[in-house]
Enzyme design. Structure first.
Site, PDB file in Angstrom:
ATOM      1  N   LYS A 220       1.015   4.235   7.016  1.00 31.71           N
ATOM      2  CA  LYS A 220       0.353   5.086   5.968  1.00 31.71           C
ATOM      3  C   LYS A 220       0.860   6.395   6.146  1.00 31.71           C
ATOM      4  O   LYS A 220       1.683   6.731   7.156  1.00 31.71           O
ATOM      5  CB  LYS A 220      -1.300   4.990   6.008  1.00 31.71           C
ATOM      6  CG  LYS A 220      -1.856   3.740   5.934  1.00 31.71           C
ATOM      7  CD  LYS A 220      -2.054   3.229   4.558  1.00 31.71           C
ATOM      8  CE  LYS A 220      -2.847   1.845   4.203  1.00 31.71           C
ATOM      9  NZ  LYS A 220      -2.271   0.680   4.765  1.00 31.71           N
TER      10      LYS A 220
ATOM     11  N   SER B 142       0.779  -1.193  -0.154  1.00 31.59           N
ATOM     12  CA  SER B 142       0.152   0.099   0.179  1.00 31.59           C
ATOM     13  C   SER B 142       1.026   1.404  -0.068  1.00 31.59           C
ATOM     14  O   SER B 142       0.234   2.485  -0.154  1.00 31.59           O
ATOM     15  CB  SER B 142      -0.920   0.067   1.208  1.00 31.59           C
ATOM     16  OG  SER B 142      -0.357   0.268   2.293  1.00 31.59           O
TER      17      SER B 142
END
Length: 209
Positions: free
Chosen positions: A168, A132
């Site tokens: 993230k 990701s």
């Protein structure tokens, strides 16, 4: 424009280890010892790096020698003490996953200034799993070095979101923050109840070979 994140240069990593190892053991490390410490999969990758360092006149390798010798010009010095960081396998760069706390199964040893660490006592490392964050240059199999400090907008962080942990980018919005994936195939994450930062990424380590 996104700020560039600090990445540990593989040649500098090898060079630092040679200097630290020689000071601690009164002998230079072997290629195998360099490979094991720096996490390279193949000794050929180490041989390539040593060739480049020798061309730059930063090391000397002699025939039939068990190791390599540093040549230290005035511009090169090993800065600061050797740091042993706990290395965890618990925070994925993919969909959130449970964080398994406790004692770290492994440690890595580096020099704080090389890794960009301000407070070594609040630093740790995590192996990346998932894709990701690939558009931020963080890939599955990388090791990220994090420091527990105040997180700012656009920092890449390890965060606890509604009881799950993930890696993230932290993005500020009106009324709070959310976590942004750096891969269009992964969704951004907005907290329902809780969002807390566990660490801010300061370096990324990558294996070659």
């Amino acid at each position: 424009m996104k700020p560039k994140k600090q990445r540990l240069d593989s040649r500098q990593m090898v060079l630092d280890f040679i200097g630290v190892y020689a000071e601690e053991h009164n002998r230079p490390p072997t290629v195998r010892e360099i490979q094991k410490h720096c996490g390279f999969k193949s000794p050929r990758a180490i041989s390539y790096i040593l060739e480049r360092l020798e061309e730059a006149k930063l090391i000397v390798r002699q025939a039939h020698s068990r190791g390599v010798q540093l040549v230290r010009p005035p511009a090169y010095t090993v800065k600061g003490p050797v740091l042993q960081l706990p290395l965890f396998e618990s925070i994925p760069a993919g969909l959130p996953d449970r964080f398994e706390g406790g004692e770290a199964p492994e440690t890595i040893r580096f020099i704080p200034s090389t890794l960009g660490i301000a407070n070594p006592k609040r630093a740790f490392a995590v192996k990346v799993r998932g894709e990701s964050m690939i558009d931020a240059g963080i890939f599955s199999g990388d090791v990220v070095v994090l420091e527990q400090k105040e997180a700012k907008h656009d920092d890449i962080v390890a965060a606890l979101i509604d009881g799950e942990t993930t890696l993230k980018r932290l993005v500020k919005k009106k009324g709070g923050y959310y976590l942004k994936a750096e891969n269009v195939d992964y969704p951004d994450l907005e907290p329902v109840d809780e969002l807390s930062v566990q660490g801010v990424v300061v370096s990324v380590l990558r294996r070659y070979g």
